[in-house]
Structures are given as C-alpha cells and as structure tokens.
Design an enzyme around this catalytic site. Structure first.
Site, PDB file in Angstrom:
ATOM      1  N   HIS A  65      19.583 -26.403 -26.628  1.00  0.00           N
ATOM      2  CA  HIS A  65      20.432 -26.558 -27.821  1.00  0.00           C
ATOM      3  C   HIS A  65      20.150 -27.892 -28.503  1.00  0.00           C
ATOM      4  CE1 HIS A  65      23.410 -23.853 -25.526  1.00  0.00           C
ATOM      5  NE2 HIS A  65      22.956 -23.127 -26.538  1.00  0.00           N
ATOM      6  N   LYS A 121      33.254 -13.443 -24.132  1.00  0.00           N
ATOM      7  CA  LYS A 121      32.320 -14.093 -23.212  1.00  0.00           C
ATOM      8  C   LYS A 121      33.008 -14.790 -22.034  1.00  0.00           C
ATOM      9  CE  LYS A 121      28.202 -14.799 -25.946  1.00  0.00           C
ATOM     10  NZ  LYS A 121      27.180 -15.761 -26.324  1.00  0.00           N
ATOM     11  N   ARG A 156      14.325 -17.949 -28.216  1.00  0.00           N
ATOM     12  CA  ARG A 156      13.594 -18.235 -26.991  1.00  0.00           C
ATOM     13  C   ARG A 156      12.577 -17.156 -26.690  1.00  0.00           C
ATOM     14  NH1 ARG A 156      18.871 -18.781 -23.467  1.00  0.00           N
ATOM     15  NH2 ARG A 156      18.978 -16.796 -24.491  1.00  0.00           N
ATOM     16  N   SER A 188      22.383 -20.983 -21.115  1.00  0.00           N
ATOM     17  CA  SER A 188      23.651 -21.481 -20.566  1.00  0.00           C
ATOM     18  C   SER A 188      24.125 -20.634 -19.396  1.00  0.00           C
ATOM     19  CB  SER A 188      24.727 -21.511 -21.662  1.00  0.00           C
ATOM     20  OG  SER A 188      24.409 -22.458 -22.646  1.00  0.00           O
TER      21      SER A 188
END
Length: 164
Positions: free
Chosen positions: A17, A41, A95, A133
């Site tokens: 990030h 989430k 990514r 993460s």
C-alpha cells in the site's frame, strides 16, 4: 488542483500500500486515502485503529518527501466518496491478473455512474506483489515474522493484537 482517491480497507496497511501511495503522490496534488468501512470483511482492526495507522504512515511519507495526503474514512459507494472529496482520479493498485478482473468490473460500474472520474491502475512493485493484508494477518496470527511486509509500527500493532 488534481485530487486522487486511493481507497481500501487497509487492514492493516502494508508496504505494498505504501508503495502505491508514494507513487500516486507523483500523479496528483492531493491524495486522499479512503479507509473503507466494509462490514462484509470483518476487519481485524477497528476503523479508528486503521485510520490512525494509515495517518501515521502517511505523515512519515509527507515528512520525508512532501506532498499532501488526507486520510478519509468512508462507508458509501466508492464513486460517491470520490465526489465527496472532489477526486477526479481513483487510484487502484494491481498485484496480479485476478486483481485486474475484479477491478475491470469495478471500473465499468463506476464509469456508468460517473464518467467524469477516471481510474488509474498502478502495478505493485515486483518486490511487493505477493503482499496481501489477508496473508499478513494470517502470518501474524500464527506467530510468523511480518517485518518484510509491514512497517515496524504496524508489525507491533499486529503482535499486540494477537498476543491477547
């Protein structure tokens, strides 16, 4: 003034990030980091903790290289958040190909809602492409060393969270 919005849950903020944030600063006059409240989430860290971590990391970046970063929590649609902060650009990090497929759909929906807001994709630095993460939290939960993936401050927050 060109304002960009870099949204995410940042649970927690990673070196990936931070790479995107630093590179996005080169593209805009003000970068707003939108810390999403995403109840689906089930974040590890409370919103206030995530905002504090993001703010601390961004303050270091600004002190080191200048620029303007604003941290802004949000719970509404991404496109509405962009309008709220005056962003003309949404910054997204990629990514892998799997990221692109999801992001491609998101861009289409956002453009249908407001075609005046552009989305810019930044590829993650090759050294940071594997960082997610979710994986960082799993490594920390199992007692692994996450120092290659997060800042020392975030590493300490993870260690403290899982020491409970």
């Amino acid at each position: 003034m060109r304002i960009g919005l870099y949204p995410g849950t940042f649970d927690p903020i990673t070196l990936g990030h931070l790479d995107i944030i630093q590179r996005a600063l080169e593209l805009v006059d003000r970068l707003v980091i939108g810390v999403a409240i995403n109840r689906d989430k089930s974040p590890l860290f409370a919103l206030e903790d995530r905002v504090a971590m993001v703010r601390e990391e961004c303050d270091r970046i600004v002190a080191r290289r200048g620029g303007e970063i604003v941290v802004h929590p949000f719970e509404n649609l991404l496109i509405d958040c962009a309008r709220d902060v005056g962003a003309t650009v949404i910054v997204r990090g990629l990514r892998a190909v799997a990221d692109f497929e999801y992001e491609f759909q998101m861009v289409g929906m956002n453009r249908a809602m407001d075609d005046s807001i552009e989305t810019v994709f930044l590829m993650a630095d090759a050294r940071r492409q594997a960082i997610a993460s979710k994986l960082v939290k799993e490594i920390a939960r199992l007692g692994g060393d996450v120092s290659k993936f997060v800042s020392p401050t975030v590493r300490e927050a993870l260690v403290n969270r899982f020491a409970r």
